[in-house]
Scaffold this motif. Structure first.
Motif, PDB file in Angstrom:
ATOM      1  N   ASP A 135     -23.009  67.567 -70.823  1.00  0.00           N
ATOM      2  CA  ASP A 135     -23.841  68.484 -71.569  1.00  0.00           C
ATOM      3  C   ASP A 135     -24.953  68.919 -70.349  1.00  0.00           C
ATOM      4  N   PRO A 164     -24.191  72.511 -65.504  1.00  0.00           N
ATOM      5  CA  PRO A 164     -24.118  73.677 -65.930  1.00  0.00           C
ATOM      6  C   PRO A 164     -22.561  74.176 -65.562  1.00  0.00           C
ATOM      7  N   ARG A 165     -21.824  73.711 -64.787  1.00  0.00           N
ATOM      8  CA  ARG A 165     -20.514  74.117 -64.175  1.00  0.00           C
ATOM      9  C   ARG A 165     -19.599  73.950 -65.367  1.00  0.00           C
ATOM     10  N   VAL A 166     -19.805  73.287 -66.424  1.00  0.00           N
ATOM     11  CA  VAL A 166     -18.973  72.725 -67.511  1.00  0.00           C
ATOM     12  C   VAL A 166     -19.395  73.177 -68.957  1.00  0.00           C
ATOM     13  N   THR A 167     -18.491  73.735 -69.794  1.00  0.00           N
ATOM     14  CA  THR A 167     -18.790  74.148 -71.124  1.00  0.00           C
ATOM     15  C   THR A 167     -18.478  73.127 -71.968  1.00  0.00           C
ATOM     16  N   ALA A 168     -19.508  72.104 -72.195  1.00  0.00           N
ATOM     17  CA  ALA A 168     -19.270  70.795 -72.813  1.00  0.00           C
ATOM     18  C   ALA A 168     -18.800  70.990 -74.334  1.00  0.00           C
ATOM     19  N   ALA A 169     -19.086  72.018 -74.782  1.00  0.00           N
ATOM     20  CA  ALA A 169     -18.985  72.407 -76.329  1.00  0.00           C
ATOM     21  C   ALA A 169     -17.409  72.375 -76.574  1.00  0.00           C
ATOM     22  N   HIS A 170     -16.721  72.727 -75.671  1.00  0.00           N
ATOM     23  CA  HIS A 170     -15.218  72.782 -75.664  1.00  0.00           C
ATOM     24  C   HIS A 170     -14.575  71.626 -75.264  1.00  0.00           C
ATOM     25  N   VAL A 193     -10.926  74.588 -71.253  1.00  0.00           N
ATOM     26  CA  VAL A 193     -11.884  75.262 -70.344  1.00  0.00           C
ATOM     27  C   VAL A 193     -11.299  76.447 -69.933  1.00  0.00           C
ATOM     28  N   GLU A 242     -13.238  74.139 -63.584  1.00  0.00           N
ATOM     29  CA  GLU A 242     -13.985  73.335 -64.603  1.00  0.00           C
ATOM     30  C   GLU A 242     -13.362  72.249 -65.104  1.00  0.00           C
TER      31      GLU A 242
END
Length: 152
Positions: A15, A18-24, A40, A45
């Motif tokens: 979370d 910022p390089r990762v969309t953790a929600a997915h 991702v 990512e």
């Protein structure tokens, strides 16, 4: 450390970055082994999420089940991707010319061949990480310091 706490730490680190969309990305932990699932938008990512999980204290291993899903307008054919990979490796001065062979199948890039140093093997993979269209990289490049001398 208990698995539930370890899972929370991994989720928090994902979370935070910022390089990762953790929600997915789903995270499961059993006996210190972290399993990542979900999807991702790029291979970069995916690799970042794996590195983040691996660096959390208490993690013994990471099973990476994350899938790369490019948007439909960014889909690239294997022929074009192979050409991009060849050019990217050719531009990297760390990788000796002609030492790495490339195979592309459904966005999965397989590297093979021989180099003299581990940093050359790592550079070949690093050159391809951020290329659009790469879904996965399998680095089978061997390291043999005396390989070139043996061929001569």
């Amino acid at each position: 450390m208990e698995d539930r706490y370890l899972r929370r730490f991994v989720v928090d680190e994902l979370d935070y970055d910022p390089r990762v969309t953790a929600a997915h990305i789903g995270v499961a932990v059993e006996n210190g082994v972290v399993t990542l699932t979900g999807h991702v938008a790029s291979y970069a990512e995916k690799a970042t999420a794996e590195r983040i999980a691996m660096h959390v204290r208490g993690v013994r291993a990471v099973v990476d089940g994350v899938e790369v899903r490019y948007p439909d307008d960014c889909r690239i054919g294997d022929e074009e991707l192979a050409d991009r990979c060849v050019r990217a490796i050719a531009w990297d001065v760390t990788v000796p010319p002609g030492s790495v062979e490339i195979k592309v199948e459904k966005g999965c890039v397989t590297l093979s061949g021989w180099v003299e140093r581990y940093d050359q093997k790592a550079a070949a993979e690093r050159a391809l990480r951020r290329l659009a269209g790469v879904a996965d990289i399998v680095n089978l490049v061997g390291v043999c310091p005396a390989h070139n001398e043996a061929q001569a």
